[in-house]
Scaffold this active site. Structure first.
Site, PDB file in Angstrom:
ATOM      1  N   LYS A   1     -99.414  90.423 -36.870  1.00 22.69           N
ATOM      2  CA  LYS A   1     -98.140  90.307 -36.145  1.00 22.69           C
ATOM      3  C   LYS A   1     -97.610  88.889 -36.154  1.00 22.69           C
ATOM      4  CE  LYS A   1     -98.530  93.629 -32.391  1.00 22.69           C
ATOM      5  NZ  LYS A   1     -98.455  93.727 -30.920  1.00 22.69           N
TER       6      LYS A   1
ATOM      7  N   GLY B   1     -88.359  93.165 -32.277  1.00 27.72           N
ATOM      8  CA  GLY B   1     -87.649  94.213 -33.012  1.00 27.72           C
ATOM      9  C   GLY B   1     -88.454  94.838 -34.126  1.00 27.72           C
TER      10      GLY B   1
ATOM     11  N   LYS C   1    -106.524  94.342 -33.204  1.00 24.84           N
ATOM     12  CA  LYS C   1    -106.981  95.695 -33.496  1.00 24.84           C
ATOM     13  C   LYS C   1    -105.780  96.635 -33.467  1.00 24.84           C
ATOM     14  CE  LYS C   1    -110.506  98.849 -33.190  1.00 24.84           C
ATOM     15  NZ  LYS C   1    -111.178  98.939 -34.486  1.00 24.84           N
TER      16      LYS C   1
ATOM     17  N   HIS D   1     -96.657 103.854 -25.933  1.00 27.24           N
ATOM     18  CA  HIS D   1     -96.040 102.594 -25.508  1.00 27.24           C
ATOM     19  C   HIS D   1     -95.561 102.812 -24.073  1.00 27.24           C
ATOM     20  CE1 HIS D   1     -93.212  99.033 -26.107  1.00 27.24           C
ATOM     21  NE2 HIS D   1     -92.849  99.553 -24.952  1.00 27.24           N
TER      22      HIS D   1
ATOM     23  N   GLU E   1     -94.919  95.014 -21.610  1.00 29.72           N
ATOM     24  CA  GLU E   1     -95.160  96.114 -22.544  1.00 29.72           C
ATOM     25  C   GLU E   1     -96.655  96.277 -22.775  1.00 29.72           C
ATOM     26  OE1 GLU E   1     -91.079  96.324 -25.106  1.00 29.72           O
ATOM     27  OE2 GLU E   1     -92.813  95.472 -26.122  1.00 29.72           O
TER      28      GLU E   1
ATOM     29  N   ASN F   1     -91.196  90.963 -22.304  1.00 35.14           N
ATOM     30  CA  ASN F   1     -89.808  90.638 -22.640  1.00 35.14           C
ATOM     31  C   ASN F   1     -89.162  90.025 -21.405  1.00 35.14           C
ATOM     32  OD1 ASN F   1     -89.841  91.576 -25.321  1.00 35.14           O
ATOM     33  ND2 ASN F   1     -89.695  93.663 -24.579  1.00 35.14           N
TER      34      ASN F   1
ATOM     35  N   ARG G   1     -86.211  89.453 -20.206  1.00 41.30           N
ATOM     36  CA  ARG G   1     -84.765  89.740 -20.182  1.00 41.30           C
ATOM     37  C   ARG G   1     -84.562  91.181 -19.724  1.00 41.30           C
ATOM     38  NH1 ARG G   1     -85.087  93.321 -24.315  1.00 41.30           N
ATOM     39  NH2 ARG G   1     -86.421  92.764 -26.043  1.00 41.30           N
TER      40      ARG G   1
ATOM     41  N   VAL H   1     -82.851  97.182 -23.324  1.00 42.17           N
ATOM     42  CA  VAL H   1     -81.896  98.227 -23.696  1.00 42.17           C
ATOM     43  C   VAL H   1     -82.080  99.438 -22.767  1.00 42.17           C
ATOM     44  CG1 VAL H   1     -81.199  99.839 -25.520  1.00 42.17           C
ATOM     45  CG2 VAL H   1     -81.912  97.506 -26.121  1.00 42.17           C
TER      46      VAL H   1
ATOM     47  N   ARG I   1     -81.047 106.915 -27.552  1.00 44.86           N
ATOM     48  CA  ARG I   1     -80.181 105.899 -28.158  1.00 44.86           C
ATOM     49  C   ARG I   1     -79.419 106.545 -29.311  1.00 44.86           C
ATOM     50  NH1 ARG I   1     -83.599 100.240 -28.701  1.00 44.86           N
ATOM     51  NH2 ARG I   1     -84.823 100.454 -26.781  1.00 44.86           N
TER      52      ARG I   1
HETATM   53  P1  ADP Z   1     -91.813  93.747 -31.196  1.00 44.07           P
HETATM   54  O1  ADP Z   1     -91.803  92.495 -30.387  1.00 44.07           O
HETATM   55  O2  ADP Z   1     -91.438  93.540 -32.623  1.00 44.07           O
HETATM   56  O3  ADP Z   1     -91.078  94.874 -30.534  1.00 44.07           O
HETATM   57  P2  ADP Z   1     -94.348  94.716 -30.181  1.00 44.07           P
HETATM   58  O4  ADP Z   1     -95.508  93.832 -30.087  1.00 44.07           O
HETATM   59  O5  ADP Z   1     -93.584  94.988 -28.907  1.00 44.07           O
HETATM   60  O6  ADP Z   1     -93.350  94.174 -31.287  1.00 44.07           O
HETATM   61  O7  ADP Z   1     -94.782  96.103 -30.808  1.00 44.07           O
HETATM   62  C1  ADP Z   1     -93.840  97.089 -31.156  1.00 44.07           C
HETATM   63  C2  ADP Z   1     -94.539  98.405 -31.456  1.00 44.07           C
HETATM   64  O8  ADP Z   1     -95.507  98.236 -32.491  1.00 44.07           O
HETATM   65  C3  ADP Z   1     -95.328  99.001 -30.306  1.00 44.07           C
HETATM   66  O9  ADP Z   1     -94.527  99.743 -29.422  1.00 44.07           O
HETATM   67  C4  ADP Z   1     -96.338  99.873 -31.041  1.00 44.07           C
HETATM   68  O10 ADP Z   1     -95.748 101.072 -31.476  1.00 44.07           O
HETATM   69  C5  ADP Z   1     -96.650  99.058 -32.276  1.00 44.07           C
HETATM   70  N1  ADP Z   1     -97.844  98.211 -32.080  1.00 44.07           N
HETATM   71  C6  ADP Z   1     -97.883  96.902 -31.774  1.00 44.07           C
HETATM   72  N2  ADP Z   1     -99.155  96.457 -31.674  1.00 44.07           N
HETATM   73  C7  ADP Z   1     -99.961  97.503 -31.928  1.00 44.07           C
HETATM   74  C8  ADP Z   1    -101.387  97.699 -31.971  1.00 44.07           C
HETATM   75  N3  ADP Z   1    -102.252  96.705 -31.745  1.00 44.07           N
HETATM   76  N4  ADP Z   1    -101.861  98.937 -32.249  1.00 44.07           N
HETATM   77  C9  ADP Z   1    -101.003  99.967 -32.475  1.00 44.07           C
HETATM   78  N5  ADP Z   1     -99.661  99.848 -32.455  1.00 44.07           N
HETATM   79  C10 ADP Z   1     -99.128  98.639 -32.186  1.00 44.07           C
END
Ligand code: ADP
Length: 451
Positions: free
Chosen positions: A158, A164, A201, A208, A275, A290, A292, A295, A337
């Site tokens: 990540k 997004g 992991k 979520h 989150e 987040n 802020r 949506v 949405r």
């Molecule tokens: P962004 O900031 O781009 O929205 P997030 O960290 O909030 O990224 O993650 C967005 C989505 O990605 C999560 O809702 C989930 O579906 C998936 N995700 C993120 N991290 C993991 C993880 N460790 N394992 C499984 N899914 C993940």
């Protein structure tokens, strides 16, 4: 209370903020790009200032132009909405330096939570569970692979500055790792100007679940319950609901308490969202905060009766929160949405002129939109047209209301995701509440128009 608030945004959220200001008796200033001259937010604001050409980087993202607009119009506060500059610490700092209140947390709070790695550390320090991962950014692919082997595959790479759903790559096994790592890094660099990534992991079938937080300057921090945002496509939310069918009262208490503890740890002020990912075994993990308005904030507003945008404005002006605990929940709420996108073409944006716009209505239906008949959806910004929010006494009633609302929502001239959303509402898995973040990956038939 503020006298005049500039809204540094466009679309439905700009209208949402203007409504809150009017209720509070506060004057409003709209800013707009040349592509948004005909937008409703410009028409509904007391004052308006053009801040540049269509591309966001030349208008909605230009800090000096927005500050200048606020000074010219005599605004004493700025509401950033979501997206654009909402999570930009430099913007919050510039507002403060210009004696304009930023309606949101402090620059420092934005900074800590804006970097996913530092946010994880802040949460872990107060005992909020985090997903096993590297303690900070990793640069070397070899070293990262070593770490991935330790925590076990699959892993997700990540962008530390991510948002997004960008700059994120899953590696199912060691063979995929190096390629995914390089891809995530280069995507992070081009999207966020920083190639910092970390590895954690990858949970296989999580939900979520996010908690709405409100804090004020007097140390009060509360949560207003969860939103289940598991229905996603490519890590982007499409449908949100509350309460989550997977969250029992005990779990709500535990997750809510952890969220409040996390927010308190940084003395959080304003509206924010913690989150988390929830595993089928009931374990939950902090993912990001987040700093802020989201949506999907209307889901919580309808469920609790709390006006989150008015709370944001009140708190920023130095008032105390007007709610001190979570109110009784009002049934069940679902949000869809509606985007100007073509599901048949991989959800490609479909901008253009709206020839017919007939909104849904009736009991328990809220519509947040900036669209009207004759409006032209510009190609420069996100493709959100409207948010349909339906409430019922229970989940089946909310769901049925959503089906009826989607059936009676007519938009002609551009392709929309309405038929796709209707298919999801009719899906037996969705109806049973049996979803996780990879639901749409499995039920691919939902993405396509039936022949
Ligand atoms: P962004 O900031 O781009 O929205 P997030 O960290 O909030 O990224 O993650 C967005 C989505 O990605 C999560 O809702 C989930 O579906 C998936 N995700 C993120 N991290 C993991 C993880 N460790 N394992 C499984 N899914 C993940």
């Amino acid at each position: 209370m503020f006298k005049k608030i500039l809204i540094a945004n466009r679309g439905e959220i700009a209208l949402r903020v203007i409504r809150a200001c009017r209720e509070l008796g506060v004057q409003t200033v709209a800013v707009y790009s040349e592509a948004d001259r005909e937008s409703l937010h410009v028409r509904f604001a007391d004052d308006d200032v053009c801040i540049g050409p269509a591309p966001a980087r030349d208008s909605y993202l230009k800090i000096p132009r927005i500050i200048a607009a606020a000074e010219i119009a005599g605004a004493d506060a700025i509401h950033p909405g979501y997206g654009f500059l909402a999570e930009n610490a430099e913007f919050a700092e510039t507002c403060a330096a210009s004696n304009i209140a930023f309606i949101g947390p402090t620059a420092e709070q934005i900074r800590v939570m804006g970097d996913k790695a530092s946010a994880r550390n802040a949460m872990a320090a107060v005992g909020v569970p985090i997903i096993p991962g590297t303690p900070g950014p990793v640069e070397d692919a070899e070293e990262a692979l070593e770490f991935a082997r330790e925590i076990g595959f699959p892993v997700i790479i990540k962008a530390a500055a991510g948002g997004g759903g960008k700059g994120m790559r899953v590696a199912a096994e060691p063979e995929d790792f190096t390629r995914s790592f390089q891809l995530a890094r280069s995507e992070a660099l081009s999207a966020f100007g920083s190639g910092d990534v970390y590895v954690e992991k990858y949970l296989e079938r999580p939900r979520h679940i996010e908690f709405q937080i409100l804090g004020d300057r007097y140390g009060n921090v509360i949560h207003l319950g969860e939103r289940d945002c598991s229905v996603q496509r490519r890590h982007q939310k499409l449908i949100e609901e509350a309460p989550s069918v997977a969250v029992t009262p005990e779990l709500r208490e535990a997750m809510g308490e952890a969220s409040v503890r996390g927010a308190q740890a940084i003395d959080y002020v304003g509206a924010g969202t913690i989150e988390m990912l929830l595993n089928a075994d009931g374990n939950f993990y902090f993912m990001e905060m987040n700093t802020r308005i989201q949506v999907e904030h209307p889901v919580t507003e309808v469920l609790t009766g709390v006006d989150l945008v008015k709370e944001q404005i009140r708190v920023a002006s130095g008032e105390e929160l007007s709610v001190t605990e979570m109110p009784a929940l009002r049934g069940h709420v679902i949000e869809c949405r509606v985007n100007a996108e073509d599901p048949a073409r991989n959800f490609q944006p479909s901008p253009g002129k709206i020839d017919v716009f007939h909104p849904p209505g009736g009991p328990g239906v809220r519509l947040d939109t900036h669209v009207y008949t004759g409006y032209t959806v510009p190609p420069y910004y996100d493709s959100l047209l409207a948010k349909v929010i339906c409430q019922g006494r229970d989940r089946p009633e909310a769901l049925r209301r959503m089906q009826v609302a989607l059936e009676s929502f007519i938009i002609e001239g551009v392709t929309t995701t309405i038929p796709f959303l209707a298919r999801v509402m009719a899906d037996p898995h969705f109806q049973a509440g049996d979803v996780d973040t990879r639901f749409l990956e499995r039920e691919v038939y939902l993405l396509k128009e039936p022949a």
